[in-house]
Design an enzyme around this catalytic site. Structure first.
Site, PDB file in Angstrom:
ATOM      1  CB  CYS A 238      -8.221   1.518   4.974  1.00  0.00           C
ATOM      2  SG  CYS A 238      -7.934   0.882   3.528  1.00  0.00           S
TER       3      CYS A 238
ATOM      4  CB  CYS B 160      -9.047   9.895   6.820  1.00  0.00           C
ATOM      5  SG  CYS B 160      -7.211   9.830   6.132  1.00  0.00           S
TER       6      CYS B 160
ATOM      7  CB  CYS C 186     -11.836  12.702   4.470  1.00  0.00           C
ATOM      8  SG  CYS C 186     -11.662  12.503   2.894  1.00  0.00           S
TER       9      CYS C 186
ATOM     10  CB  CYS D 296      -0.893   0.037   1.369  1.00  0.00           C
ATOM     11  SG  CYS D 296      -1.922   1.462   1.242  1.00  0.00           S
TER      12      CYS D 296
HETATM   13  N1  SAH Z   1      -7.068   9.204  -0.886  1.00  0.00           N
HETATM   14  C1  SAH Z   1      -7.675   8.244  -1.694  1.00  0.00           C
HETATM   15  C2  SAH Z   1      -6.682   6.754  -1.084  1.00  0.00           C
HETATM   16  C3  SAH Z   1      -6.106   6.871   0.321  1.00  0.00           C
HETATM   17  S1  SAH Z   1      -7.438   6.431   1.422  1.00  0.00           S
HETATM   18  C4  SAH Z   1      -8.976   7.697  -0.899  1.00  0.00           C
HETATM   19  O1  SAH Z   1      -9.459   8.518  -0.110  1.00  0.00           O
HETATM   20  O2  SAH Z   1      -9.744   7.103  -1.670  1.00  0.00           O
HETATM   21  C5  SAH Z   1      -7.691   4.776   1.110  1.00  0.00           C
HETATM   22  C6  SAH Z   1      -9.045   4.334   1.777  1.00  0.00           C
HETATM   23  O3  SAH Z   1      -8.959   4.304   2.966  1.00  0.00           O
HETATM   24  C7  SAH Z   1     -10.234   5.160   1.272  1.00  0.00           C
HETATM   25  O4  SAH Z   1     -11.402   4.380   0.913  1.00  0.00           O
HETATM   26  C8  SAH Z   1     -10.439   5.959   2.571  1.00  0.00           C
HETATM   27  O5  SAH Z   1     -11.779   6.445   2.455  1.00  0.00           O
HETATM   28  C9  SAH Z   1     -10.284   4.879   3.563  1.00  0.00           C
HETATM   29  N2  SAH Z   1     -10.146   5.367   4.958  1.00  0.00           N
HETATM   30  C10 SAH Z   1      -9.848   6.441   5.342  1.00  0.00           C
HETATM   31  N3  SAH Z   1      -9.847   6.804   6.750  1.00  0.00           N
HETATM   32  C11 SAH Z   1     -10.273   5.510   7.132  1.00  0.00           C
HETATM   33  C12 SAH Z   1     -10.292   4.729   8.251  1.00  0.00           C
HETATM   34  N4  SAH Z   1     -10.183   5.573   9.498  1.00  0.00           N
HETATM   35  N5  SAH Z   1     -10.887   3.598   8.447  1.00  0.00           N
HETATM   36  C13 SAH Z   1     -11.145   2.952   7.337  1.00  0.00           C
HETATM   37  N6  SAH Z   1     -10.919   3.374   6.052  1.00  0.00           N
HETATM   38  C14 SAH Z   1     -10.562   4.703   5.899  1.00  0.00           C
HETATM   39 FE1  SF4 Z   2      -9.657  11.538   2.505  1.00  0.00          FE
HETATM   40 FE2  SF4 Z   2      -7.737  10.246   3.977  1.00  0.00          FE
HETATM   41 FE3  SF4 Z   2      -8.181   9.737   1.122  1.00  0.00          FE
HETATM   42 FE4  SF4 Z   2      -7.100  12.393   1.947  1.00  0.00          FE
HETATM   43  S1  SF4 Z   2      -6.201  10.110   2.354  1.00  0.00           S
HETATM   44  S2  SF4 Z   2      -8.600  11.798   0.110  1.00  0.00           S
HETATM   45  S3  SF4 Z   2      -8.077  12.764   3.631  1.00  0.00           S
HETATM   46  S4  SF4 Z   2      -9.426   9.546   3.027  1.00  0.00           S
END
Ligand code: SAH
Ligand code: SF4
Length: 420
Positions: A405, A136, A133, A122
């Site tokens: 994730c 995250c 978000c 990853c």
């Molecule tokens: N920025 C991109 C890729 C990185 S995040 C995106 O947002 O898609 C990878 C995945 O992890 C995304 O689907 C995101 O929504 C998810 N994710 C983010 N925070 C998370 C969390 N705390 N628990 C589970 N999945 C999470």
């Molecule tokens: Fe959203 Fe986290 Fe993906 Fe950035 S890395 S776009 S904050 S989920």
């Protein structure tokens, strides 16, 4: 911008700023560098092969090069620019999170997950993330900067070397093309998850020596760093080099529509995952500020263009947050959206070529959010399945070391975030 650089970082940056970083160079650029050094063109190809096929991490080991050229590479170039700060291990050694320090002091994380039949890395595409978000950990850092192509590529090389080193394999090619994936050598005895909840793992015999999958799901939003990220895809895919099959790579986006449109036109058919997380604009905008710019209609419209144009299925990620987006009525709304019942215009009634991946939320300290209970996850999944939407629940790895994730936040005991 972050805080000013400390003296150590400043000095290091000054010392290294004019030194070419080989992982940043595509083959033609490498050829140009070597031409400038008065070397014949074939030397660039030899070095390229050393970097991406042999996975050399030191010019001294490139024994097919003349000693003088090896010395020059050592003194006047750098292979990469990631400094490994530490590796944390979980799941009986099958999940590893590496924390790398970049030249300017920023940090990024990379996670390697080893399974009986595959090994997935990853990879991060940015230090931090500017998308904000709310669920995250990376989003809470804000964006520090985009990673260079070399910094992205180097993470995959780290994972490959880890696998190779452990398996004791020779230095043959990393992987082959899409058609021959999955036929790799492996003899495992894996007692995990025997069904009784037993978590003992005993891995006996040779491990996978090759990386089989790469997901751009680490820190950052790949489409916010599109050009450098795509150059990394091309480099990793190159059959003359690292040779990772297109269908072995998956990019995940928060839903940047221009990026989806660009990917639709690309000729390397990597997989696309889209973070959806809510069935309505109102809720999605609360969880993901990007939805105000690219609301659901526009996002799903671009997704349909992608599936129609490429014939490829997309995967929607849906993080389940207790009491926020995990009600059965929200599952129904999601199902209707994806089956085309709530689609606008000509798409009404036309199901999207997709698959939903439910992700129980991984804890992020300092948030008031909760992880959906298992029964709620299963109930949500049932609604989608009953409505004809293919839906799986992601099995998470590395929660104990904050490697799952959305947990990557680049926090190290030796590198406080305040430094970046
Ligand atoms: N920025 C991109 C890729 C990185 S995040 C995106 O947002 O898609 C990878 C995945 O992890 C995304 O689907 C995101 O929504 C998810 N994710 C983010 N925070 C998370 C969390 N705390 N628990 C589970 N999945 C999470
Ligand atoms: Fe959203 Fe986290 Fe993906 Fe950035 S890395 S776009 S904050 S989920």
């Amino acid at each position: 911008m972050g805080a000013p650089l400390c003296f150590r970082c400043w000095w290091y940056t000054l010392r290294t700023m004019n030194t070419p970083v080989l992982y940043n160079l595509a083959l033609p650029e490498l050829e140009e560098l070597l031409r400038g050094w008065g070397e014949p063109a074939f030397r660039a190809k030899q070095i390229y092969r050393q970097l991406y096929v042999k996975l050399a991490d030191d010019p001294a080991t490139m024994t097919d090069l003349p000693a003088a050229l090896r010395d020059r590479l050592s003194s006047e170039a750098r292979l990469g620019s990631l400094a490994l700060d530490r590796v944390q291990v979980a799941d009986d050694g099958l999940t590893r999170k590496a924390l790398f320090r970049l030249d300017d002091g920023a940090v990024v994380e990379t996670v390697l997950m080893i399974y009986p039949d595959r090994a997935t890395v990853c990879v991060s595409t940015q230090a931090g993330c500017g998308m904000g978000c709310v669920f995250c950990a990376t989003g809470r850092m804000g964006l520090l900067r985009n990673l260079s192509t070399g910094e992205i590529v180097e993470q995959a090389l780290w994972a490959s070397r880890e696998l190779r080193r452990e398996s004791g394999a020779d230095d043959g090619p990393q992987t082959t093309d899409d058609s021959s994936r999955g036929g790799d050598e492996r003899w495992w005895s894996d007692e995990r998850d025997s069904g009784s909840g037993g978590r003992r793992s005993s891995v006996v015999g040779r491990r996978l020596s090759r990386l089989t999958n790469l997901v751009f799901m680490g820190m950052g939003e790949p489409f916010a760093n599109y050009d450098r990220w795509w150059a990394a895809v091309e480099r990793l895919h190159d059959p003359a080099g690292f040779n990772l099959g297109a269908r072995s790579m998956t990019v995940s986006t928060v839903g940047l529509v221009p990026g989806i449109r660009r990917l639709t036109e690309q000729r390397i058919p990597i997989n696309l995952a889209i973070s959806l997380h809510a069935p309505t604009d109102e809720l999605r905008s609360e969880l993901m500020p990007v939805n105000r710019k690219f609301p659901l209609d526009e996002l799903l419209g671009a997704t349909r263009e992608y599936t129609e144009h490429t014939g490829r299925r997309v995967s929607f990620e849906y993080v389940l947050l207790q009491g926020r987006n995990d009600h059965p009525h929200q599952a129904l709304a999601l199902a209707k959206l994806l089956r085309g019942h709530d689609a606008p215009g000509r798409h009404r009634g036309v199901p999207l070529l997709c698959h939903v991946n439910l992700i129980p939320w991984n804890p992020v300290p300092g948030t008031a959010l909760g992880r959906s209970e298992r029964e709620r996850v299963l109930a949500f999944q049932r609604v989608l399945l009953d409505y004809g939407v293919i839906c799986t629940v992601r099995v998470e790895r590395g929660v104990a070391i904050a490697a799952a994730c959305g947990q990557l936040a680049g926090v190290s005991e030796t590198i406080p975030l305040a430094m970046v």
